[in-house]
Design an enzyme around this catalytic site. Structure first.
Site, PDB file in Angstrom:
ATOM      1  N   ASN A  21       0.872  -1.178   0.000  1.00 19.19           N
ATOM      2  CA  ASN A  21       0.000   0.000   0.000  1.00 19.19           C
ATOM      3  C   ASN A  21       0.907   1.225   0.000  1.00 19.19           C
ATOM      4  O   ASN A  21       2.094   1.117   0.352  1.00 19.19           O
ATOM      5  CB  ASN A  21      -0.987  -0.041   1.186  1.00 19.19           C
ATOM      6  CG  ASN A  21      -0.320   0.217   2.514  1.00 19.19           C
ATOM      7  OD1 ASN A  21       0.354   1.228   2.700  1.00 19.19           O
ATOM      8  ND2 ASN A  21      -0.479  -0.698   3.462  1.00 19.19           N
ATOM      9  N   ASN A  75      -7.622  -7.641  10.089  1.00 20.92           N
ATOM     10  CA  ASN A  75      -7.719  -8.262   8.774  1.00 20.92           C
ATOM     11  C   ASN A  75      -7.871  -9.784   8.830  1.00 20.92           C
ATOM     12  O   ASN A  75      -7.956 -10.431   7.783  1.00 20.92           O
ATOM     13  CB  ASN A  75      -6.497  -7.899   7.921  1.00 20.92           C
ATOM     14  CG  ASN A  75      -6.425  -6.410   7.650  1.00 20.92           C
ATOM     15  OD1 ASN A  75      -5.423  -5.767   7.923  1.00 20.92           O
ATOM     16  ND2 ASN A  75      -7.506  -5.833   7.153  1.00 20.92           N
ATOM     17  N   ARG A  94       0.697 -11.463   2.338  1.00 22.15           N
ATOM     18  CA  ARG A  94      -0.091 -11.664   3.563  1.00 22.15           C
ATOM     19  C   ARG A  94      -0.800 -13.020   3.594  1.00 22.15           C
ATOM     20  O   ARG A  94      -1.434 -13.351   4.608  1.00 22.15           O
ATOM     21  CB  ARG A  94      -1.107 -10.514   3.746  1.00 22.15           C
ATOM     22  CG  ARG A  94      -0.429  -9.160   3.991  1.00 22.15           C
ATOM     23  CD  ARG A  94      -1.379  -8.158   4.630  1.00 22.15           C
ATOM     24  NE  ARG A  94      -1.761  -8.523   5.993  1.00 22.15           N
ATOM     25  CZ  ARG A  94      -2.560  -7.808   6.774  1.00 22.15           C
ATOM     26  NH1 ARG A  94      -3.075  -6.691   6.312  1.00 22.15           N
ATOM     27  NH2 ARG A  94      -2.864  -8.200   7.993  1.00 22.15           N
ATOM     28  N   ARG A 148      -8.669  -4.212  -1.957  1.00 19.89           N
ATOM     29  CA  ARG A 148      -8.317  -5.484  -1.337  1.00 19.89           C
ATOM     30  C   ARG A 148      -9.436  -6.528  -1.420  1.00 19.89           C
ATOM     31  O   ARG A 148      -9.181  -7.699  -1.700  1.00 19.89           O
ATOM     32  CB  ARG A 148      -7.960  -5.272   0.152  1.00 19.89           C
ATOM     33  CG  ARG A 148      -6.751  -4.389   0.384  1.00 19.89           C
ATOM     34  CD  ARG A 148      -5.486  -5.059  -0.127  1.00 19.89           C
ATOM     35  NE  ARG A 148      -4.307  -4.232   0.096  1.00 19.89           N
ATOM     36  CZ  ARG A 148      -3.580  -4.258   1.206  1.00 19.89           C
ATOM     37  NH1 ARG A 148      -3.905  -5.045   2.203  1.00 19.89           N
ATOM     38  NH2 ARG A 148      -2.523  -3.465   1.319  1.00 19.89           N
ATOM     39  N   HIS A 177      -8.401   0.086   2.802  1.00 22.15           N
ATOM     40  CA  HIS A 177      -9.323  -0.679   3.645  1.00 22.15           C
ATOM     41  C   HIS A 177     -10.378   0.302   4.165  1.00 22.15           C
ATOM     42  O   HIS A 177     -10.049   1.445   4.505  1.00 22.15           O
ATOM     43  CB  HIS A 177      -8.615  -1.282   4.871  1.00 22.15           C
ATOM     44  CG  HIS A 177      -7.893  -2.558   4.623  1.00 22.15           C
ATOM     45  ND1 HIS A 177      -6.683  -2.845   5.233  1.00 22.15           N
ATOM     46  CD2 HIS A 177      -8.202  -3.654   3.869  1.00 22.15           C
ATOM     47  CE1 HIS A 177      -6.282  -4.049   4.857  1.00 22.15           C
ATOM     48  NE2 HIS A 177      -7.183  -4.559   4.027  1.00 22.15           N
ATOM     49  N   CYS A 273      -6.984  -1.171  13.140  1.00 23.89           N
ATOM     50  CA  CYS A 273      -6.555  -2.412  12.477  1.00 23.89           C
ATOM     51  C   CYS A 273      -5.570  -3.214  13.306  1.00 23.89           C
ATOM     52  O   CYS A 273      -5.302  -4.368  12.987  1.00 23.89           O
ATOM     53  CB  CYS A 273      -6.082  -2.170  11.056  1.00 23.89           C
ATOM     54  SG  CYS A 273      -4.883  -0.891  10.870  1.00 23.89           S
TER      55      CYS A 273
END
Ligand code: ARG
Length: 299
Positions: A21, A75, A94, A148, A177, A273
């Protein structure tokens, strides 16, 4: 109110070594990676303390070497009423977190902290509470998609949890996000950053949230990732905030608690987050105000 239960990940393996990002600058980080990791560890501890002081219990899982972004458990899954809908990540960097978070959630389930673990349909991507925010006052999910998460995930969330899910299209890579630009507060207000949304989604927000409940974040608030906040009762825990935002929230009866989360901003993350609420419950149908009114009418 029962005590909020918040999942966090130990920051020992946190790092900024890739860029998925626009906030992530591995080169800048590498100039003093050791110092940065040390301040990240301190910042994470300060966030834990602030959340505990606000009345939450914190459940911490260990991080895993080579998976630096596990420090953002928002997440990992969407969680409501004891059900966890596990995430599927967009970027390969990820994806290794999926198996680790699943193991952690199986542990939580074995301990009775989660009842049910659900997988997304094959091929569908969705990045957990980062793109799936529960709005307790409106009894609905706000579901971000674009950078995403897939738009089709909103329908899955609605089915799995039996609640309405309002999709919102994210218009920029910088606010990748939903939790970076949208934050429902306990009193029914929504703190949000309009430029992060396409025009249709901006009007969807205005359709569902009364004008007096919309609190517009400034460019500066968004750049400080202050919209990425954790609201516990009347306390809002966030990264270092501008005075104007603190004043605006203060006028509405909220107390802003700031934590210096600079090392996490360098990964595009902040307070919200770094957490995941495990205890969120929807209102049982019978206790909702309208349901009561209807029953009384029948007498
Ligand atoms: N570096 C992480 C990523 O790009 C940050 C995630 C922050 N999480 C969030 N829900 N905003 O995936």
């Amino acid at each position: 109110m029962t005590k909020p239960l918040i999942l966090m990940t130990d920051a020992a393996h946190y790092d900024v070594v890739y860029s998925i990002n626009p906030w992530m600058q591995p080169d800048l980080w590498a100039k003093d990676a050791l110092g940065a990791r040390r301040s990240a560890w301190r910042a994470s501890a300060a966030l834990t303390q602030a959340l505990e002081a606000a009345g939450a219990d914190i459940e911490t899982i260990p991080g895993v070497a080579g998976l630096p972004d596990m420090v953002f458990p928002a997440n990992a899954a969407v969680v409501l009423d004891g059900t966890a809908l596990m995430a599927r990540f967009r970027y390969p960097q990820r994806r290794g977190e999926e198996a680790e978070f699943l193991r952690a959630f199986e542990d939580l389930q074995a301990r009775g902290l989660i009842d049910r673990i659900v997988a997304l349909p094959a091929g569908l991507r969705h990045e957990g509470a980062g793109d799936g925010l529960w709005d307790a006052g409106r009894e609905l999910f706000w579901v971000g998609h674009g950078p995403r998460s897939d738009a089709a995930a909103a329908g899955v969330i609605a089915d799995v949890f039996g609640k309405p899910a309002q999709p919102l299209a994210l218009a920029s890579e910088r606010f990748y996000h939903l939790d970076t630009c949208f934050c429902p507060l306990s009193g029914g207000e929504v703190l949000y950053y309009p430029p992060a949304f396409d025009t249709r989604s901006q009007s969807a927000i205005r359709d569902r949230v009364a004008a007096q409940d919309l609190i517009v974040a400034s460019d500066e608030d968004a750049a400080r990732l202050c919209v990425n906040a954790v609201c516990i009762g009347k306390t809002v825990v966030m990264a270092k905030a501008a005075d104007r935002l603190k004043a605006v929230l203060g006028e509405r009866g909220y107390r802003v608690v700031e934590v210096d989360l600079a090392p996490f901003l360098l990964s595009g993350g902040a307070a919200f987050c770094m957490t995941l609420r495990l205890d969120l419950k929807s209102q049982p149908a019978a206790s909702r105000p309208q349901a009561v009114a209807v029953r009384e009418q029948h007498r």
